[in-house]
Design a protein around this motif. Structure first.
Motif, PDB file in Angstrom:
ATOM      1  N   ASP A 257      22.396 -15.646 -69.761  1.00 34.25           N
ATOM      2  CA  ASP A 257      22.891 -14.601 -70.810  1.00 34.25           C
ATOM      3  C   ASP A 257      23.053 -12.918 -70.183  1.00 34.25           C
ATOM      4  OD1 ASP A 257      23.513 -16.647 -72.034  1.00 34.25           O
ATOM      5  OD2 ASP A 257      22.648 -16.153 -73.913  1.00 34.25           O
ATOM      6  N   CYS A 258      24.562 -12.637 -70.000  1.00 33.90           N
ATOM      7  CA  CYS A 258      24.891 -11.363 -69.251  1.00 33.90           C
ATOM      8  C   CYS A 258      25.847 -10.520 -70.344  1.00 33.90           C
ATOM      9  CB  CYS A 258      25.293 -11.070 -68.005  1.00 33.90           C
ATOM     10  SG  CYS A 258      23.497 -12.075 -66.729  1.00 33.90           S
ATOM     11  N   ASN A 259      25.150  -8.811 -70.455  1.00 31.13           N
ATOM     12  CA  ASN A 259      26.368  -8.838 -71.505  1.00 31.13           C
ATOM     13  C   ASN A 259      26.570  -7.184 -71.371  1.00 31.13           C
ATOM     14  OD1 ASN A 259      27.925  -7.885 -73.090  1.00 31.13           O
ATOM     15  ND2 ASN A 259      26.681  -7.883 -74.843  1.00 31.13           N
ATOM     16  N   GLY A 260      27.013  -6.849 -69.947  1.00 31.41           N
ATOM     17  CA  GLY A 260      27.000  -5.420 -69.361  1.00 31.41           C
ATOM     18  C   GLY A 260      24.841  -5.050 -69.006  1.00 31.41           C
ATOM     19  N   GLY A 261      24.998  -5.939 -68.224  1.00 31.44           N
ATOM     20  CA  GLY A 261      22.943  -6.521 -67.724  1.00 31.44           C
ATOM     21  C   GLY A 261      22.914  -7.927 -68.421  1.00 31.44           C
ATOM     22  N   ILE A 262      21.859  -7.968 -67.920  1.00 33.06           N
ATOM     23  CA  ILE A 262      20.528  -9.558 -68.430  1.00 33.06           C
ATOM     24  C   ILE A 262      20.364  -9.144 -69.889  1.00 33.06           C
ATOM     25  CG2 ILE A 262      19.539 -11.305 -67.641  1.00 33.06           C
ATOM     26  CD1 ILE A 262      18.988  -9.750 -64.916  1.00 33.06           C
ATOM     27  N   VAL A 263      20.870 -10.145 -71.134  1.00 33.17           N
ATOM     28  CA  VAL A 263      20.448  -9.656 -71.577  1.00 33.17           C
ATOM     29  C   VAL A 263      18.991 -11.040 -72.060  1.00 33.17           C
ATOM     30  CG1 VAL A 263      20.564 -10.746 -74.100  1.00 33.17           C
ATOM     31  CG2 VAL A 263      22.264  -9.987 -72.992  1.00 33.17           C
ATOM     32  N   VAL A 264      17.892  -9.415 -72.963  1.00 31.69           N
ATOM     33  CA  VAL A 264      16.772 -10.092 -73.434  1.00 31.69           C
ATOM     34  C   VAL A 264      16.445  -9.391 -74.025  1.00 31.69           C
ATOM     35  CG1 VAL A 264      15.801  -9.411 -70.421  1.00 31.69           C
ATOM     36  CG2 VAL A 264      15.638  -7.567 -72.288  1.00 31.69           C
ATOM     37  N   ASP A 265      14.674 -10.308 -74.617  1.00 39.55           N
ATOM     38  CA  ASP A 265      14.285 -10.134 -76.385  1.00 39.55           C
ATOM     39  C   ASP A 265      13.363  -9.135 -75.795  1.00 39.55           C
ATOM     40  OD1 ASP A 265      11.671 -11.302 -74.830  1.00 39.55           O
ATOM     41  OD2 ASP A 265      12.699 -12.974 -75.728  1.00 39.55           O
ATOM     42  N   ILE A 266      12.285  -9.079 -76.828  1.00 39.63           N
ATOM     43  CA  ILE A 266      11.963  -7.805 -76.871  1.00 39.63           C
ATOM     44  C   ILE A 266      10.147  -8.242 -76.053  1.00 39.63           C
ATOM     45  CG2 ILE A 266       9.965  -8.652 -78.600  1.00 39.63           C
ATOM     46  CD1 ILE A 266      11.741  -5.290 -78.623  1.00 39.63           C
ATOM     47  N   HIS A 267      10.538  -9.024 -75.472  1.00 42.98           N
ATOM     48  CA  HIS A 267       8.635  -9.297 -74.237  1.00 42.98           C
ATOM     49  C   HIS A 267      10.009  -9.599 -73.136  1.00 42.98           C
ATOM     50  CE1 HIS A 267       6.987 -10.805 -77.391  1.00 42.98           C
ATOM     51  NE2 HIS A 267       7.911 -12.004 -77.941  1.00 42.98           N
ATOM     52  N   ALA A 268      11.219  -9.241 -73.227  1.00 41.11           N
ATOM     53  CA  ALA A 268      11.909  -8.667 -71.511  1.00 41.11           C
ATOM     54  C   ALA A 268      12.200 -10.217 -71.162  1.00 41.11           C
ATOM     55  CB  ALA A 268      11.234  -7.656 -70.716  1.00 41.11           C
ATOM     56  N   ARG A 269      12.230 -11.299 -71.669  1.00 40.92           N
ATOM     57  CA  ARG A 269      12.897 -12.176 -71.452  1.00 40.92           C
ATOM     58  C   ARG A 269      13.846 -12.883 -71.283  1.00 40.92           C
ATOM     59  NH1 ARG A 269       7.778 -15.288 -74.322  1.00 40.92           N
ATOM     60  NH2 ARG A 269       7.631 -16.024 -72.521  1.00 40.92           N
ATOM     61  N   THR A 270      14.821 -13.533 -71.019  1.00 36.93           N
ATOM     62  CA  THR A 270      15.956 -13.734 -70.536  1.00 36.93           C
ATOM     63  C   THR A 270      16.206 -15.431 -71.311  1.00 36.93           C
ATOM     64  OG1 THR A 270      15.836 -15.103 -68.662  1.00 36.93           O
ATOM     65  CG2 THR A 270      16.200 -12.831 -68.438  1.00 36.93           C
ATOM     66  N   SER A 271      17.165 -15.298 -71.531  1.00 37.46           N
ATOM     67  CA  SER A 271      17.942 -16.553 -72.056  1.00 37.46           C
ATOM     68  C   SER A 271      17.378 -17.907 -71.037  1.00 37.46           C
ATOM     69  CB  SER A 271      18.875 -16.560 -71.714  1.00 37.46           C
ATOM     70  OG  SER A 271      20.073 -16.704 -70.716  1.00 37.46           O
ATOM     71  N   ASP A 272      16.476 -18.060 -70.244  1.00 38.57           N
ATOM     72  CA  ASP A 272      15.768 -18.540 -69.740  1.00 38.57           C
ATOM     73  C   ASP A 272      14.134 -18.234 -69.768  1.00 38.57           C
ATOM     74  OD1 ASP A 272      14.056 -20.721 -67.216  1.00 38.57           O
ATOM     75  OD2 ASP A 272      15.413 -20.454 -66.409  1.00 38.57           O
ATOM     76  N   PRO A 273      13.069 -19.254 -70.081  1.00 32.30           N
ATOM     77  CA  PRO A 273      12.285 -18.763 -70.822  1.00 32.30           C
ATOM     78  C   PRO A 273      11.316 -18.687 -69.370  1.00 32.30           C
ATOM     79  CG  PRO A 273      12.188 -21.017 -71.297  1.00 32.30           C
ATOM     80  CD  PRO A 273      14.183 -20.382 -71.309  1.00 32.30           C
ATOM     81  N   ASP A 274      11.431 -19.252 -68.921  1.00 34.40           N
ATOM     82  CA  ASP A 274      10.701 -18.706 -67.146  1.00 34.40           C
ATOM     83  C   ASP A 274      11.646 -17.207 -66.646  1.00 34.40           C
ATOM     84  OD1 ASP A 274       9.106 -20.593 -67.827  1.00 34.40           O
ATOM     85  OD2 ASP A 274      10.187 -22.271 -66.509  1.00 34.40           O
ATOM     86  N   ILE A 275      12.359 -16.539 -67.085  1.00 33.43           N
ATOM     87  CA  ILE A 275      12.417 -15.945 -66.087  1.00 33.43           C
ATOM     88  C   ILE A 275      12.837 -14.637 -67.091  1.00 33.43           C
ATOM     89  CG2 ILE A 275      14.430 -14.342 -64.797  1.00 33.43           C
ATOM     90  CD1 ILE A 275      15.579 -18.081 -63.958  1.00 33.43           C
ATOM     91  N   PHE A 276      12.383 -12.968 -66.788  1.00 34.98           N
ATOM     92  CA  PHE A 276      12.292 -12.090 -67.319  1.00 34.98           C
ATOM     93  C   PHE A 276      13.161 -10.591 -66.315  1.00 34.98           C
ATOM     94  CE2 PHE A 276       8.336 -14.076 -68.377  1.00 34.98           C
ATOM     95  CZ  PHE A 276       8.131 -13.393 -69.593  1.00 34.98           C
ATOM     96  N   ALA A 277      14.124  -9.717 -67.298  1.00 39.78           N
ATOM     97  CA  ALA A 277      14.616  -9.424 -66.718  1.00 39.78           C
ATOM     98  C   ALA A 277      14.063  -7.487 -67.669  1.00 39.78           C
ATOM     99  CB  ALA A 277      16.190  -9.256 -67.154  1.00 39.78           C
ATOM    100  N   ILE A 278      13.537  -6.739 -66.068  1.00 43.52           N
ATOM    101  CA  ILE A 278      13.416  -5.843 -67.118  1.00 43.52           C
ATOM    102  C   ILE A 278      14.012  -4.434 -65.637  1.00 43.52           C
ATOM    103  CG2 ILE A 278      10.821  -6.443 -66.797  1.00 43.52           C
ATOM    104  CD1 ILE A 278       9.768  -5.294 -64.805  1.00 43.52           C
TER     105      ILE A 278
END
Ligand SMILES: Cc1cc2nc3c(=O)[nH]c(=O)nc-3n(C[C@H](O)[C@H](O)[C@H](O)COP(=O)(O)OP(=O)(O)OC[C@H]3O[C@@H](n4cnc5c(N)ncnc54)[C@H](O)[C@@H]3O)c2cc1C
Ligand code: FES
Lengths: 409, 106
Positions: A257-278
């Motif tokens: 998931d991207c929306n002008g940048g990779i969408v992450v949650d409060i743990h910096a996790r992306t829509s794939d639980p094994d991938i973070f984006a910071i």
């Protein structure tokens, strides 16, 4: 073929990537860590590139996040000068541009942002520069000095810092901005007016509300900036500072998931639980404001590095921080915190003419953001009040004889 | 090279040789010592490099600037011996310096 190694693979050896590699070791992570960087350098800090370093007040060693030997000593494998070209989420692998494939258990995308280029004639002339990397900064520095005129296209912080540095190095500088005021996107009008006046008094020229049409040159080298009103602003070097889009293409191609940048949650996790984006590449929640945003700051990169490192090593998540940033120009220390969303009032504390003042942005009696010039107490107290979402007295806030300790009491 | 002892809040001690000219903050950060975050990299803009300087060294580390003083005023768990470690330059005179870290920098 995949070189079996697994552990954590980090794409992007910048401020965020370098920080999380070191933090993971600090937090006791023992599996392999591989750091992939497109630049030839080990992770370094960018802020000094437009400030102390550009003026010759900081050396390359001081830019590096860690000494080079640190990575080998702590078992962080660094693959530099090579680009990651694709992520295969099903296979848990990253393909490198040179044909290698790396397996990951956890992937961290820290690819940052890149300087936006101007799609206008002449943009490819020699001497038309941007400022994102140490290599860019070397090139810029070599073009500044006595007798050299710098044209900055885009009146943001980096451009203003470069203009101040150009003056400090004995050259001339002109800032060309499309909006009627500089810092239009990031600061309030009081700040824009203050910085414009401060730079003007130190010999920087401004062309405001000026639309750049093309760049002119001679013998393949830039010599002027052509404006829509027909004038040409002469220069020896042009710095284009018109924003920095995220390097999120590799994530988009992998279906994250991207929306002008990779969408992450409060743990910096992306829509794939094994991938973070910071870092600059992520579009992240701002818990104090109940919305998401893409931030471009060191504080953001570090906060997200801490979030992701905590999640990966099973530590409790760090408390959410109020976003903040700073800028150094001449003898000014500018610090700002929070985001001015849904503001209904601003309060000025102190007098801009004294170059020591702060502007607070409020919703009702709650501070949402603070912009402080040579006013560290206002910045620090403001940051705390933003986090606490506690109403304050506007009249006391506006009165510099009431200390910030008392305002916050 | 001057030796500096960094003591984490949990009591862990790190004795490091730190090059002259670096700041006390850089000595810790470049060696990945936990407890000094230094978010602004030494620009005196963040107050996340807060340390307590052993009383015996108070004079040797020099005075605080007005900027440092104001930043520290609003940091957590400030004591009379609190300093921002990015504002202390390492010299031979600081050989043997001991700094302790606060519970948290944030
Ligand atoms: C001149 C300048 C001044 C600044 N001043 C300030 C300041 O005063 N305060 C502040 O808070 N912030 C400042 N910033 C912003 C700050 O530097 C960034 O927010 C920070 O660097 C973000 O870290 P990052 O790791 O997300 O991105 P970066 O530091 O940009 O790192 C990303 C890295 O990933 C690499 N990369 C990208 N794609 C790939 C790929 N596919 N494969 C391999 N590698 C890849 C890039 O080459 C880069 O090295 C400044 C930035 C600049 C350029
Ligand atoms: S490192 Fe930010 S104030 Fe010392």
């Amino acid at each position: 073929m995949s070189e079996t190694k697994s552990g954590v693979v980090i794409i992007g050896a910048g401020h965020a990537g370098g920080t999380i590699a070191a933090l993971l070791r600090q937090y006791g992570y023992e599996a392999p860590i591989t750091l992939i960087g497109e630049e030839p350098l080990a992770p370094y800090q960018r802020p000094p590139l437009s400030k102390a370093w550009l003026k010759g007040e900081a050396d390359a060693d001081s830019l590096a996040l860690k000494p080079t030997e640190f990575y080998a000593e702590t078992g962080i494998e660094m693959l530099l000068d090579v680009r990651a070209s694709a992520i295969d989420r099903a296979a848990h692998t990253v393909a490198l541009h040179d044909g290698r494939t790396l397996a990951y258990e956890t992937l961290i995308i820290a690819t940052g942002a890149r300087a936006r280029s101007l799609p206008i004639p002449g943009a490819d002339l020699k001497g038309v520069l941007s400022l994102r990397s140490a290599a860019d900064a070397e090139e810029l520095k070599a073009s500044l000095g006595p007798g050299k005129r710098l044209a900055v296209i885009g009146g943001g912080y980096i451009g203003l810092e470069a203009a101040a540095s150009a003056r400090a190095l004995g050259g001339e500088a002109v800032v060309i901005e499309r909006e009627p005021r500089i810092l239009a996107r990031v600061a309030c009008e009081i700040l824009s007016d203050f910085f414009t006046a401060y730079h003007r008094a130190r010999g920087v020229d401004f062309e405001l509300g000026a639309f750049v049409e093309s760049l002119s040159g001679a013998d393949g080298h830039v010599n002027g900036v052509k404006l829509a009103d027909g004038r040409t602003i002469s220069c020896d070097v042009a710095l284009v500072g018109v924003g920095a889009p995220p390097n999120d293409e590799i994530a988009q191609a992998a279906g994250l998931d991207c929306n002008g940048g990779i969408v992450v949650d409060i743990h910096a996790r992306t829509s794939d639980p094994d991938i973070f984006a910071i870092g600059d590449v992520s579009h992240r929640p701002l818990p104090h404001y109940h919305r998401s945003f893409r931030l471009e700051s060191v504080a953001n990169a570090l906060e997200q590095a801490r979030q992701a490192a905590a999640a990966i090593t099973g530590r409790p998540p760090p408390a959410p921080e109020v976003t903040w940033n700073w800028s150094d120009q001449y003898d000014l220390k500018y610090q700002f915190a929070g985001m001015p969303f849904e503001i209904d009032d601003i309060v000025l504390r102190g007098d801009p003419a004294t170059a020591k003042f702060a502007v607070f942005h409020l919703t009702g009696d709650v501070i949402q953001a603070v912009e402080a010039v040579n006013a560290p107490a206002e910045f620090m107290a403001g940051r705390q009040l933003i986090a606490q979402r506690r109403p304050i007295s506007r009249s006391r806030l506006a009165d510099p004889t009431v200390s910030m300790k008392e305002v916050a009491a | 090279m001057p030796k500096i002892t960094y003591i984490e809040h949990n009591g862990s001690e790190h004795v490091l040789d730190v090059k002259n000219g670096l700041s006390v903050m850089e000595g810790a950060v470049k060696n990945n010592i936990p407890g000094i975050d230094a978010d602004c990299g030494g620009a005196c803009a963040c107050a996340t490099c807060h340390v307590y300087v052993d009383a015996a060294w108070a004079d040797k580390v020099g005075a605080k600037s007005a900027m440092e003083e104001s930043m520290l005023d609003f940091a957590e768990n400030v004591e009379a011996t609190s300093r921002l470690s990015c504002q202390i330059k390492v010299t031979d005179a600081l050989d043997g310096l001991i700094v302790r870290m606060p519970e948290s920098q944030h």
